[in-house]
Design an enzyme around this catalytic site. Structure first.
Site, PDB file in Angstrom:
ATOM      1  N   HIS A  85       0.726  -1.173   0.200  1.00 45.18           N
ATOM      2  CA  HIS A  85       0.154   0.038   0.235  1.00 45.18           C
ATOM      3  C   HIS A  85       1.244   1.051  -0.114  1.00 45.18           C
ATOM      4  O   HIS A  85       1.596   1.251   1.535  1.00 45.18           O
ATOM      5  CB  HIS A  85      -1.254  -0.039   1.286  1.00 45.18           C
ATOM      6  CG  HIS A  85      -1.666  -1.159   1.448  1.00 45.18           C
ATOM      7  ND1 HIS A  85      -3.376  -1.024   1.021  1.00 45.18           N
ATOM      8  CD2 HIS A  85      -1.977  -2.834   1.068  1.00 45.18           C
ATOM      9  CE1 HIS A  85      -3.835  -2.266   0.645  1.00 45.18           C
ATOM     10  NE2 HIS A  85      -2.797  -2.712   1.837  1.00 45.18           N
ATOM     11  N   HIS A 106      -6.718   0.531   6.997  1.00 41.67           N
ATOM     12  CA  HIS A 106      -7.385  -0.439   7.714  1.00 41.67           C
ATOM     13  C   HIS A 106      -7.394   0.203   9.040  1.00 41.67           C
ATOM     14  O   HIS A 106      -6.420   0.751   9.809  1.00 41.67           O
ATOM     15  CB  HIS A 106      -6.329  -1.876   8.170  1.00 41.67           C
ATOM     16  CG  HIS A 106      -6.257  -1.795   6.298  1.00 41.67           C
ATOM     17  ND1 HIS A 106      -5.019  -1.636   6.132  1.00 41.67           N
ATOM     18  CD2 HIS A 106      -7.028  -2.940   5.340  1.00 41.67           C
ATOM     19  CE1 HIS A 106      -5.219  -2.032   4.531  1.00 41.67           C
ATOM     20  NE2 HIS A 106      -5.934  -2.599   4.238  1.00 41.67           N
ATOM     21  N   SER A 116     -10.569  -5.572   4.456  1.00 38.24           N
ATOM     22  CA  SER A 116     -11.505  -4.169   4.282  1.00 38.24           C
ATOM     23  C   SER A 116     -12.716  -4.468   3.520  1.00 38.24           C
ATOM     24  O   SER A 116     -12.672  -4.962   3.514  1.00 38.24           O
ATOM     25  CB  SER A 116     -10.373  -3.972   3.775  1.00 38.24           C
ATOM     26  OG  SER A 116      -9.890  -4.493   1.967  1.00 38.24           O
ATOM     27  N   ASN A 172      -5.658 -16.508  -2.221  1.00 36.94           N
ATOM     28  CA  ASN A 172      -4.924 -17.425  -1.169  1.00 36.94           C
ATOM     29  C   ASN A 172      -6.024 -18.585  -1.156  1.00 36.94           C
ATOM     30  O   ASN A 172      -7.117 -17.943  -1.002  1.00 36.94           O
ATOM     31  CB  ASN A 172      -4.377 -17.334  -0.095  1.00 36.94           C
ATOM     32  CG  ASN A 172      -4.777 -16.538   0.485  1.00 36.94           C
ATOM     33  OD1 ASN A 172      -4.510 -15.203   0.763  1.00 36.94           O
ATOM     34  ND2 ASN A 172      -5.137 -16.397   1.274  1.00 36.94           N
TER      35      ASN A 172
END
Length: 273
Positions: A60, A82, A211, A234
């Site tokens: 980020h 977050h 998020s 994943n």
């Protein structure tokens, strides 16, 4: 300083430095390079924008862009905030309020997520058609900001149907595998346990992440049309006999970059505002 004054102070700075936009895109973990597609781009680091917190998560970058894309004025967040970083949800969602003040009409939220649905695979994209809030938090708690929306906003169509239909059309035309499903928001920062993933699956979740839901809630409250896209980086905890890592998230996000870009290119081109 009141919350409205804080929002307007940040909006005034962004307007003066970057200008306005009609479309905004939040770029999640490993997806920030999409900002490179903008032409005539202007950029402001988050730390220069009044009231904006710092993004502390790898992947980020912490930069706000505006520029042109297919004849549209587009704003992009290269990285988000977050709640697990220690920020209150009013900080996490401050950029969304600023976007609304600057005239943004449509918001595209992207994220990296773990696949709960065992029919999905890492590297695929998922169109979010609904969300489940497992966090116990809500960004609209406290005084309602009447200038943006009502005390009790309707979330039955949080993700815009027309934008979702457009994304599906683009995916079919571009031969992109685009799953559809429900995104579940957990607090983080630890990954979910296998038991939590089994619970999420029973309750109807197809992907999990940390998020997107608070931004969705505030965007809908502010009258923005919202499209959500997850990059499935994943399989969620317990599905495969292997540990989870943020490095895997970033690396798989990078591998899905080409299809992600083609999807967003087509959506921005085809969007009617």
């Amino acid at each position: 300083m009141s919350e409205m004054e804080r929002i307007d102070r940040a909006a005034d700075y962004v307007r003066d430095v970057l200008g306005t936009a009609e479309i905004a895109i939040v770029l999640g973990s490993g997806l920030g390079d999409y900002a490179e597609v903008l032409t005539d781009a202007q950029v402001a680091p988050y730390h220069d924008i009044p009231g904006f917190p710092e993004s502390t998560v790898p992947g980020h970058a912490g930069e706000l862009y505006t520029g042109n894309l297919y004849g549209r004025r587009v704003m992009m967040m290269r990285g988000r905030f977050h709640s697990y970083e220690g920020y209150p949800l009013s900080d996490v969602t401050l950029p969304i309020r600023v976007m609304a003040r600057l005239g943004v009409k449509a918001l595209i939220l992207t994220n990296a997520a773990g696949a709960v649905n065992t029919g999905f695979a890492p590297g695929e994209l998922m169109l979010i058609d609904d969300y489940i809030n497992f966090s116990g938090q809500n960004p609209l708690r406290g005084e309602n900001l009447e200038a943006f929306g009502p005390r009790f906003p309707d979330m039955s169509r949080a993700y815009d149907r027309e934008l979702r239909a457009l994304a599906l059309d683009v995916a079919e035309r571009e031969n992109i595998t685009l799953r559809q499903g429900v995104y579940a928001w957990f607090n983080g920062p630890c990954y979910e346990t296998p038991a939590e993933i089994r619970m999420a699956r029973v309750l109807g979740a197809d992907a999990v992440g940390m998020s997107t839901v608070p931004e969705t809630i505030v965007a809908v409250h502010s009258g923005l049309r919202v499209l959500g896209v997850s990059c499935l980086t994943n399989m969620a905890a317990g599905i495969l006999d292997q540990p989870l890592s943020h490095q895997e998230v970033v690396e798989t996000g990078a591998k899905a970059r080409a299809s992600f870009r083609r999807l967003l290119d087509g959506v921005v081109q085809g969007m009617e505002l």
